[in-house]
Design a protein around this motif. Structure first.
Motif, PDB file in Angstrom:
ATOM      1  N   PHE A  88       0.883  -1.176   0.000  1.00  0.00           N
ATOM      2  CA  PHE A  88       0.000   0.000   0.000  1.00  0.00           C
ATOM      3  C   PHE A  88       0.917   1.222   0.000  1.00  0.00           C
ATOM      4  N   THR A  89       0.767   2.083  -1.017  1.00  0.00           N
ATOM      5  CA  THR A  89       1.667   3.229  -1.161  1.00  0.00           C
ATOM      6  C   THR A  89       0.953   4.526  -0.801  1.00  0.00           C
ATOM      7  N   ILE A  90       1.651   5.355  -0.030  1.00  0.00           N
ATOM      8  CA  ILE A  90       1.104   6.660   0.373  1.00  0.00           C
ATOM      9  C   ILE A  90       2.093   7.741  -0.074  1.00  0.00           C
ATOM     10  N   ILE A  91       1.594   8.739  -0.782  1.00  0.00           N
ATOM     11  CA  ILE A  91       2.433   9.904  -1.089  1.00  0.00           C
ATOM     12  C   ILE A  91       1.657  11.115  -0.605  1.00  0.00           C
ATOM     13  N   GLY A  92       2.195  11.804   0.388  1.00  0.00           N
ATOM     14  CA  GLY A  92       1.452  12.919   0.985  1.00  0.00           C
ATOM     15  C   GLY A  92       0.291  12.386   1.808  1.00  0.00           C
ATOM     16  N   GLY A 147       9.392  12.321  -0.114  1.00  0.00           N
ATOM     17  CA  GLY A 147       9.354  10.868   0.070  1.00  0.00           C
ATOM     18  C   GLY A 147       8.016  10.240  -0.224  1.00  0.00           C
ATOM     19  N   ALA A 148       8.043   8.915  -0.315  1.00  0.00           N
ATOM     20  CA  ALA A 148       6.819   8.122  -0.452  1.00  0.00           C
ATOM     21  C   ALA A 148       6.898   7.001   0.581  1.00  0.00           C
ATOM     22  N   LEU A 149       5.744   6.657   1.119  1.00  0.00           N
ATOM     23  CA  LEU A 149       5.708   5.608   2.147  1.00  0.00           C
ATOM     24  C   LEU A 149       5.122   4.344   1.537  1.00  0.00           C
ATOM     25  N   GLN A 150       5.821   3.246   1.736  1.00  0.00           N
ATOM     26  CA  GLN A 150       5.368   1.970   1.185  1.00  0.00           C
ATOM     27  C   GLN A 150       5.140   0.996   2.335  1.00  0.00           C
ATOM     28  N   LEU A 151       3.872   0.620   2.555  1.00  0.00           N
ATOM     29  CA  LEU A 151       3.577  -0.387   3.579  1.00  0.00           C
ATOM     30  C   LEU A 151       3.629  -1.747   2.887  1.00  0.00           C
ATOM     31  N   ASN A 152       4.417  -2.665   3.432  1.00  0.00           N
ATOM     32  CA  ASN A 152       4.548  -3.999   2.822  1.00  0.00           C
ATOM     33  C   ASN A 152       4.025  -5.069   3.759  1.00  0.00           C
ATOM     34  N   SER A 153       3.362  -6.055   3.201  1.00  0.00           N
ATOM     35  CA  SER A 153       2.838  -7.162   3.999  1.00  0.00           C
ATOM     36  C   SER A 153       3.210  -8.486   3.334  1.00  0.00           C
ATOM     37  N   TYR A 154       3.785  -9.397   4.128  1.00  0.00           N
ATOM     38  CA  TYR A 154       4.170 -10.720   3.633  1.00  0.00           C
ATOM     39  C   TYR A 154       3.504 -11.745   4.545  1.00  0.00           C
ATOM     40  N   PRO A 155       2.359 -12.279   4.137  1.00  0.00           N
ATOM     41  CA  PRO A 155       1.663 -13.240   4.997  1.00  0.00           C
ATOM     42  C   PRO A 155       2.509 -14.502   5.220  1.00  0.00           C
ATOM     43  N   CYS A 156       2.163 -15.291   6.250  1.00  0.00           N
ATOM     44  CA  CYS A 156       2.871 -16.553   6.487  1.00  0.00           C
ATOM     45  C   CYS A 156       2.796 -17.389   5.210  1.00  0.00           C
ATOM     46  N   CYS A 157       3.896 -18.084   4.945  1.00  0.00           N
ATOM     47  CA  CYS A 157       3.963 -18.847   3.694  1.00  0.00           C
ATOM     48  C   CYS A 157       4.253 -20.315   4.014  1.00  0.00           C
ATOM     49  N   PRO A 164      14.387  -9.845  -6.043  1.00  0.00           N
ATOM     50  CA  PRO A 164      15.589  -9.013  -5.945  1.00  0.00           C
ATOM     51  C   PRO A 164      15.455  -7.726  -6.750  1.00  0.00           C
ATOM     52  N   HIS A 165      15.882  -6.635  -6.148  1.00  0.00           N
ATOM     53  CA  HIS A 165      15.791  -5.325  -6.807  1.00  0.00           C
ATOM     54  C   HIS A 165      16.703  -4.341  -6.081  1.00  0.00           C
ATOM     55  N   THR A 166      16.923  -3.196  -6.721  1.00  0.00           N
ATOM     56  CA  THR A 166      17.540  -2.073  -6.014  1.00  0.00           C
ATOM     57  C   THR A 166      16.467  -0.993  -5.907  1.00  0.00           C
ATOM     58  N   ASP A 167      16.568  -0.146  -4.902  1.00  0.00           N
ATOM     59  CA  ASP A 167      15.611   0.954  -4.787  1.00  0.00           C
ATOM     60  C   ASP A 167      16.100   2.085  -5.692  1.00  0.00           C
ATOM     61  N   SER A 168      15.155   2.815  -6.273  1.00  0.00           N
ATOM     62  CA  SER A 168      15.534   3.744  -7.347  1.00  0.00           C
ATOM     63  C   SER A 168      16.028   5.102  -6.872  1.00  0.00           C
ATOM     64  N   LEU A 169      15.577   5.568  -5.727  1.00  0.00           N
ATOM     65  CA  LEU A 169      15.810   6.968  -5.365  1.00  0.00           C
ATOM     66  C   LEU A 169      17.135   7.146  -4.618  1.00  0.00           C
ATOM     67  N   LEU A 170      17.235   8.192  -3.796  1.00  0.00           N
ATOM     68  CA  LEU A 170      18.505   8.467  -3.112  1.00  0.00           C
ATOM     69  C   LEU A 170      18.775   7.440  -2.026  1.00  0.00           C
ATOM     70  N   LEU A 171      17.819   7.367  -1.084  1.00  0.00           N
ATOM     71  CA  LEU A 171      17.971   6.398  -0.001  1.00  0.00           C
ATOM     72  C   LEU A 171      16.605   5.966   0.505  1.00  0.00           C
ATOM     73  N   THR A 172      16.609   4.815   1.176  1.00  0.00           N
ATOM     74  CA  THR A 172      15.378   4.263   1.744  1.00  0.00           C
ATOM     75  C   THR A 172      15.590   4.097   3.234  1.00  0.00           C
ATOM     76  N   PHE A 223      10.807   5.945   0.834  1.00  0.00           N
ATOM     77  CA  PHE A 223      11.705   6.201  -0.299  1.00  0.00           C
ATOM     78  C   PHE A 223      11.897   7.708  -0.430  1.00  0.00           C
ATOM     79  N   TYR A 224      13.140   8.129  -0.428  1.00  0.00           N
ATOM     80  CA  TYR A 224      13.451   9.564  -0.388  1.00  0.00           C
ATOM     81  C   TYR A 224      14.203   9.966  -1.647  1.00  0.00           C
ATOM     82  N   GLY A 225      13.677  10.953  -2.349  1.00  0.00           N
ATOM     83  CA  GLY A 225      14.358  11.352  -3.588  1.00  0.00           C
ATOM     84  C   GLY A 225      13.987  12.750  -4.027  1.00  0.00           C
TER      85      GLY A 225
END
Ligand SMILES: O=C(O)CCC(=O)C(=O)O
Ligand SMILES: [Fe+2]
Length: 369
Positions: A161-165, A229-239, A250-258, A324-326
């Motif tokens: 779930f992504t929140i910006i502002g 910045g943008a706020l990203q809420l992440n949820s990983y249910p039991c697997c 696998p990925h890298t984050d795109s902006l300055l820093l997280t 995410f801050y950029g």
């Protein structure tokens, strides 16, 4: 017989799925909590938290998902932001790891706990509810699968779930009479994250021996100092079978820093050359900071952008909150002017994000000089 013994994951694994085409047919059963699939050989009991489809994983291709052994002498550093030599500590961690934990960061544990529990509350809503805030095609905010999903043929055990502002528009959909507290907590947290990210950015720039004045003389359009910045809420249910699914590919984050808060549940891993995947277990009270692509570019490659992933957990539901801050989209970024022999060309943030959205990790190589 316990729930776990009812799972048989040898032939199939289940993936968390929100946007796959079968969604249209599955929507009608979204209130069902358990689905029992019978085969001539066994019963598969599938716990439905949201919308799940059965998905075959190619075990050979996904062999890399197996956990890397923990090397106790080699772990992501923990930095006390009140230490007198904090610039050197942060700078070294950026060079060697591209990632570090921060303590004494000035964000109260009660605020972090509050954000964590509001995120849990959101993800525990029914699928029907959550889908009311489904991210619009081409949109940036709301509920949905990881943005990198289209690059991977296998589905991820994840919902976000992504929140910006302000989150008010979506929060009203989720809790028509009781949305204000959620929005307030997210607002306060975003403000805290923004000032912490700024503080860390200044430390990093100091380490690189540059200041706003020096940089502005060289590149008048640079506005890294006005980053948002943008706020990203992440949820990983039991697997049921973590070795055969991926939480976040696998990925890298795109902006300055997280800046990342991870709940007490393990799962985050970073890739280290010559080592493989190394777990980054949560440190109580600490926040994780990692370098993103733009800071890698600005440091002229001196700071690695961190390749990371999340593996799902069998017994615990993992929640993480990433900030995410950029710089603003029209800002120009490139290797800082004092660094000789630029390895990357300068470009706008918008152009880089567009390259990343088309080429993912190849984006960096496309702007190499
Ligand atoms: O859940 C995590 O620990 C990592 C999340 C992440 O990498 C992201 O949101 O980009
Ligand atoms: Fe990430």
């Amino acid at each position: 017989m316990g729930l776990a013994e009812n799972y048989n994951m040898i032939k199939v694994s289940i993936s968390w799925q929100l946007f796959h085409k079968p969604i249209k047919t599955i929507l009608s059963i979204s209130n069902i909590l358990f689905l029992l699939i019978s085969t001539p050989f066994t019963n598969y009991l599938i716990h439905i938290h949201g919308l799940i489809i059965v998905n075959y994983l190619d075990s050979e291709k996904y062999a890399y998902l197996k956990h890397a052994p923990i090397n106790e002498e080699s772990s992501v550093p923990i930095i006390d932001l009140s230490a007198p030599n904090v610039v050197a500590l942060v700078g070294n961690a950026c060079q060697v790891w591209g990632m570090f934990h921060v303590i004494n960061h000035g964000v109260s544990s009660s605020l972090v706990d509050d954000v964590d529990s509001r995120a849990r509350q959101l993800f525990s809503l029914s699928t029907q509810q959550k889908l009311k805030t489904l991210r619009a095609p081409g949109g940036a905010t709301g509920y949905g699968a990881a943005r990198i999903s289209p690059f991977f043929s296998k589905l991820m055990w994840h919902e976000g779930f992504t929140i910006i502002g302000s989150a008010v528009e979506h929060a009203k959909e989720l809790w028509p009479h009781d949305y204000e507290e959620f929005c307030n907590v997210m607002d306060i947290y975003q403000k805290k994250m923004k000032s912490l990210a700024y503080q860390i950015l200044l430390l990093i720039l100091k380490f690189l021996d540059t200041t706003q004045e020096k940089e502005e003389k060289m590149i008048s359009t640079t506005s890294i100092y006005g980053s948002e910045g943008a706020l990203q809420l992440n949820s990983y249910p039991c697997c049921p079978d973590p070795n055969r699914a991926i939480g976040l590919a696998p990925h890298t984050d795109s902006l300055l820093l997280t800046i990342l808060h991870q709940s007490e549940t393990n799962g985050l891993q970073i890739h280290r050359n010559g080592v493989g995947w190394l777990p980054v277990p949560p440190v109580s009270g600490a926040l994780v900071v990692n370098i993103g692509d733009l800071l890698h570019i600005m440091s002229n490659g001196r700071f690695p952008t961190v390749y990371h992933r999340v593996v799902p957990n069998q017994n615990k539901h993992r929640i993480s909150i990433a900030y995410f801050y950029g710089p603003p989209a029209d800002s120009i970024v490139g290797p800082l002017s004092k660094l000789p022999f630029p390895r990357y060309r300068s470009l706008t943030v918008k152009e880089y994000i567009s390259l990343k959205s088309k080429h993912l990790e190849r984006a960096l190589s496309l702007i190499k000089i």
